[in-house]
Write a protein that holds these residues in place. Structure first.
Motif, PDB file in Angstrom:
ATOM      1  N   SER A  79       0.828  -1.210   0.000  1.00 21.80           N
ATOM      2  CA  SER A  79       0.000   0.000   0.000  1.00 21.80           C
ATOM      3  C   SER A  79       0.861   1.258   0.000  1.00 21.80           C
ATOM      4  O   SER A  79       0.562   2.228  -0.710  1.00 21.80           O
ATOM      5  CB  SER A  79      -0.937  -0.005   1.212  1.00 21.80           C
ATOM      6  N   ARG A  80       1.938   1.248   0.782  1.00 16.22           N
ATOM      7  CA  ARG A  80       2.832   2.415   0.807  1.00 16.22           C
ATOM      8  C   ARG A  80       3.484   2.634  -0.550  1.00 16.22           C
ATOM      9  O   ARG A  80       3.573   3.766  -1.037  1.00 16.22           O
ATOM     10  CB  ARG A  80       3.907   2.234   1.887  1.00 16.22           C
ATOM     11  N   GLU A  81       3.944   1.549  -1.167  1.00 10.90           N
ATOM     12  CA  GLU A  81       4.605   1.674  -2.469  1.00 10.90           C
ATOM     13  C   GLU A  81       3.620   2.126  -3.539  1.00 10.90           C
ATOM     14  O   GLU A  81       3.952   2.961  -4.393  1.00 10.90           O
ATOM     15  CB  GLU A  81       5.243   0.348  -2.869  1.00 10.90           C
ATOM     16  N   MET A  82       2.394   1.618  -3.497  1.00 12.93           N
ATOM     17  CA  MET A  82       1.386   2.040  -4.466  1.00 12.93           C
ATOM     18  C   MET A  82       1.064   3.521  -4.306  1.00 12.93           C
ATOM     19  O   MET A  82       0.875   4.236  -5.305  1.00 12.93           O
ATOM     20  CB  MET A  82       0.125   1.183  -4.308  1.00 12.93           C
ATOM     21  N   ALA A  83       1.001   3.998  -3.070  1.00 13.00           N
ATOM     22  CA  ALA A  83       0.731   5.423  -2.834  1.00 13.00           C
ATOM     23  C   ALA A  83       1.850   6.284  -3.413  1.00 13.00           C
ATOM     24  O   ALA A  83       1.595   7.336  -4.022  1.00 13.00           O
ATOM     25  CB  ALA A  83       0.573   5.681  -1.335  1.00 13.00           C
ATOM     26  N   ARG A  84       3.107   5.842  -3.241  1.00 14.26           N
ATOM     27  CA  ARG A  84       4.235   6.585  -3.814  1.00 14.26           C
ATOM     28  C   ARG A  84       4.170   6.578  -5.338  1.00 14.26           C
ATOM     29  O   ARG A  84       4.407   7.608  -5.988  1.00 14.26           O
ATOM     30  CB  ARG A  84       5.557   5.984  -3.333  1.00 14.26           C
ATOM     31  N   MET A  85       3.849   5.428  -5.917  1.00 16.41           N
ATOM     32  CA  MET A  85       3.783   5.317  -7.375  1.00 16.41           C
ATOM     33  C   MET A  85       2.653   6.168  -7.948  1.00 16.41           C
ATOM     34  O   MET A  85       2.789   6.755  -9.022  1.00 16.41           O
ATOM     35  CB  MET A  85       3.612   3.847  -7.765  1.00 16.41           C
ATOM     36  N   LYS A  86       1.544   6.250  -7.220  1.00 13.44           N
ATOM     37  CA  LYS A  86       0.436   7.100  -7.665  1.00 13.44           C
ATOM     38  C   LYS A  86       0.843   8.570  -7.613  1.00 13.44           C
ATOM     39  O   LYS A  86       0.555   9.346  -8.541  1.00 13.44           O
ATOM     40  CB  LYS A  86      -0.791   6.850  -6.799  1.00 13.44           C
ATOM     41  N   LYS A  87       1.531   8.961  -6.558  1.00 14.00           N
ATOM     42  CA  LYS A  87       1.982  10.346  -6.414  1.00 14.00           C
ATOM     43  C   LYS A  87       2.968  10.719  -7.513  1.00 14.00           C
ATOM     44  O   LYS A  87       2.985  11.861  -8.000  1.00 14.00           O
ATOM     45  CB  LYS A  87       2.625  10.531  -5.039  1.00 14.00           C
ATOM     46  N   GLU A  88       3.784   9.745  -7.944  1.00 14.34           N
ATOM     47  CA  GLU A  88       4.769   9.980  -9.001  1.00 14.34           C
ATOM     48  C   GLU A  88       4.159   9.891 -10.396  1.00 14.34           C
ATOM     49  O   GLU A  88       4.852  10.108 -11.398  1.00 14.34           O
ATOM     50  CB  GLU A  88       5.909   8.964  -8.881  1.00 14.34           C
ATOM     51  N   GLY A  89       2.878   9.559 -10.485  1.00 11.34           N
ATOM     52  CA  GLY A  89       2.207   9.487 -11.777  1.00 11.34           C
ATOM     53  C   GLY A  89       2.477   8.219 -12.559  1.00 11.34           C
ATOM     54  O   GLY A  89       2.255   8.172 -13.772  1.00 11.34           O
ATOM     55  N   LEU A  90       2.941   7.171 -11.873  1.00  9.64           N
ATOM     56  CA  LEU A  90       3.219   5.904 -12.554  1.00  9.64           C
ATOM     57  C   LEU A  90       1.968   5.052 -12.707  1.00  9.64           C
ATOM     58  O   LEU A  90       1.798   4.360 -13.714  1.00  9.64           O
ATOM     59  CB  LEU A  90       4.286   5.119 -11.783  1.00  9.64           C
ATOM     60  N   ILE A  91       1.115   5.071 -11.688  1.00 12.27           N
ATOM     61  CA  ILE A  91      -0.103   4.262 -11.711  1.00 12.27           C
ATOM     62  C   ILE A  91      -1.264   5.078 -11.156  1.00 12.27           C
ATOM     63  O   ILE A  91      -1.070   6.126 -10.531  1.00 12.27           O
ATOM     64  CB  ILE A  91       0.043   2.968 -10.870  1.00 12.27           C
ATOM     65  N   ASP A  92      -2.459   4.578 -11.388  1.00 16.39           N
ATOM     66  CA  ASP A  92      -3.651   5.102 -10.724  1.00 16.39           C
ATOM     67  C   ASP A  92      -4.470   3.900 -10.289  1.00 16.39           C
ATOM     68  O   ASP A  92      -4.385   2.822 -10.897  1.00 16.39           O
ATOM     69  CB  ASP A  92      -4.457   5.988 -11.667  1.00 16.39           C
ATOM     70  N   TYR A  93      -5.243   4.051  -9.235  1.00 20.10           N
ATOM     71  CA  TYR A  93      -6.034   2.921  -8.764  1.00 20.10           C
ATOM     72  C   TYR A  93      -7.254   3.403  -7.999  1.00 20.10           C
ATOM     73  O   TYR A  93      -7.288   4.505  -7.449  1.00 20.10           O
ATOM     74  CB  TYR A  93      -5.198   1.990  -7.875  1.00 20.10           C
ATOM     75  N   CYS A  94      -8.266   2.554  -8.022  1.00 22.29           N
ATOM     76  CA  CYS A  94      -9.492   2.764  -7.257  1.00 22.29           C
ATOM     77  C   CYS A  94     -10.003   1.391  -6.857  1.00 22.29           C
ATOM     78  O   CYS A  94     -10.302   0.564  -7.727  1.00 22.29           O
ATOM     79  CB  CYS A  94     -10.536   3.511  -8.084  1.00 22.29           C
ATOM     80  N   ARG A  95     -10.040   1.124  -5.568  1.00 22.43           N
ATOM     81  CA  ARG A  95     -10.391  -0.198  -5.060  1.00 22.43           C
ATOM     82  C   ARG A  95      -9.466  -1.249  -5.673  1.00 22.43           C
ATOM     83  O   ARG A  95      -8.267  -1.162  -5.531  1.00 22.43           O
ATOM     84  CB  ARG A  95     -11.867  -0.500  -5.313  1.00 22.43           C
ATOM     85  N   GLU A 144      -9.088  -1.879  -8.917  1.00 22.54           N
ATOM     86  CA  GLU A 144      -8.683  -1.536 -10.277  1.00 22.54           C
ATOM     87  C   GLU A 144      -7.388  -0.723 -10.242  1.00 22.54           C
ATOM     88  O   GLU A 144      -7.315   0.319  -9.595  1.00 22.54           O
ATOM     89  CB  GLU A 144      -9.783  -0.734 -10.977  1.00 22.54           C
ATOM     90  N   ILE A 145      -6.360  -1.220 -10.940  1.00 26.27           N
ATOM     91  CA  ILE A 145      -5.069  -0.540 -11.008  1.00 26.27           C
ATOM     92  C   ILE A 145      -4.656  -0.460 -12.475  1.00 26.27           C
ATOM     93  O   ILE A 145      -4.810  -1.431 -13.217  1.00 26.27           O
ATOM     94  CB  ILE A 145      -3.977  -1.302 -10.230  1.00 26.27           C
ATOM     95  N   LYS A 146      -4.126   0.682 -12.894  1.00 23.34           N
ATOM     96  CA  LYS A 146      -3.653   0.803 -14.271  1.00 23.34           C
ATOM     97  C   LYS A 146      -2.346   1.576 -14.311  1.00 23.34           C
ATOM     98  O   LYS A 146      -2.071   2.431 -13.464  1.00 23.34           O
ATOM     99  CB  LYS A 146      -4.691   1.481 -15.156  1.00 23.34           C
TER     100      LYS A 146
END
Length: 247
Positions: free
Chosen positions: A222-238, A240-242
């Motif tokens: 979860s921490r790594e996904m939050a960092r990746m989202k902040k960096e614009g690498l991924i987006d996710y909702c529930r 669903e991740i892209k």
């Protein structure tokens, strides 16, 4: 006692049998449409479905969330196809921790290789993740001499071979993911694999199941996904991740 077996047998629920296949596949018609979407029954028509379900001694069982379908170490005779719900294949560790190997949702199967070989100990515990209905089949009957002259048995056997090959490829992809050193690299590779295959595997996983698949802790993922989202690498909702960026 082997500690792995002891861990797996702490819960001893079993799914309740609700329906046996009668002569000529009677009582199974309501499942035909779903089963025809299963790789195991590809190109099998209704007549063939009735015949093969009867020959493989099919029966349906159901149970609630958390119930055990197969224990680690069980001698497996029956393969299962998920008709409703979701099951997880879990490998217990010697330290008491568990690791989810994969999920099975309708109309995916589990235990096919063990059912063919018979009396081989299961390397996983199969657990219902929600209210679940399972069709059980004795696939070893496909390997008997009398089945060789049956066109329906031959078709299902060919489908089983293709399904086994696909499972081997999926295992190879999992090994590739697990070989990555960082959580980020594991996740990006898994997302790319899912995109290339146009698979629904990811959407069937919750965050804990994804963490288990990647071999990491949920909190760390979860921490790594939050960092990746902040960096614009991924987006996710529930669930669903892209991927947003290739870099």
């Amino acid at each position: 006692m082997n500690p792995l077996v002891d861990i797996a047998q702490k819960t001893c629920y079993r799914l309740a049998i609700t329906n046996y296949c009668g002569e000529g596949g009677d009582g199974m018609e309501e499942y035909f449409e779903l089963l025809q979407r299963s790789p195991l029954f590809e190109s099998v028509d209704a007549e063939g479905m009735r015949h093969i379900l009867h020959c493989l001694e099919a029966y349906v069982s159901m149970g609630g969330k958390g119930e055990i379908i197969n224990h680690y170490g069980d001698r497996i005779v029956w393969a299962g196809i998920v008709l409703e719900g979701k099951v997880a294949l879990i490998a217990p560790g010697s330290d008491g921790e568990e690791s989810s190997i994969r999920l099975a949702v309708p109309p995916e199967s589990f235990g096919c290789s063990h059912s063919c070989l018979q009396n081989q100990p299961s390397q996983v515990t199969v657990v219902a993740r929600k209210r679940t209905k399972i069709l059980f089949l004795k696939l070893s009957k496909l390997l008997r001499r009398e089945a060789m002259g049956c066109r329906y048995a031959s078709l299902v056997t060919a489908n089983l071979l293709k399904q086994t090959a696909a499972a081997n490829l999926a295992q190879g992809r999992r090994i590739h993911v697990m070989s990555q050193k960082s959580i980020r690299d594991k996740l990006l590779l898994f997302l790319e694999q899912s995109r290339q295959e146009e698979a629904d595997t990811l959407s069937a996983m919750n965050r804990q199941e994804l963490a288990d698949y990647l071999g990491t802790e949920r909190s760390a993922l979860s921490r790594e996904m939050a960092r990746m989202k902040k960096e614009g690498l991924i987006d996710y909702c529930r669930n669903e991740i892209k991927i947003l960026s290739e870099n």
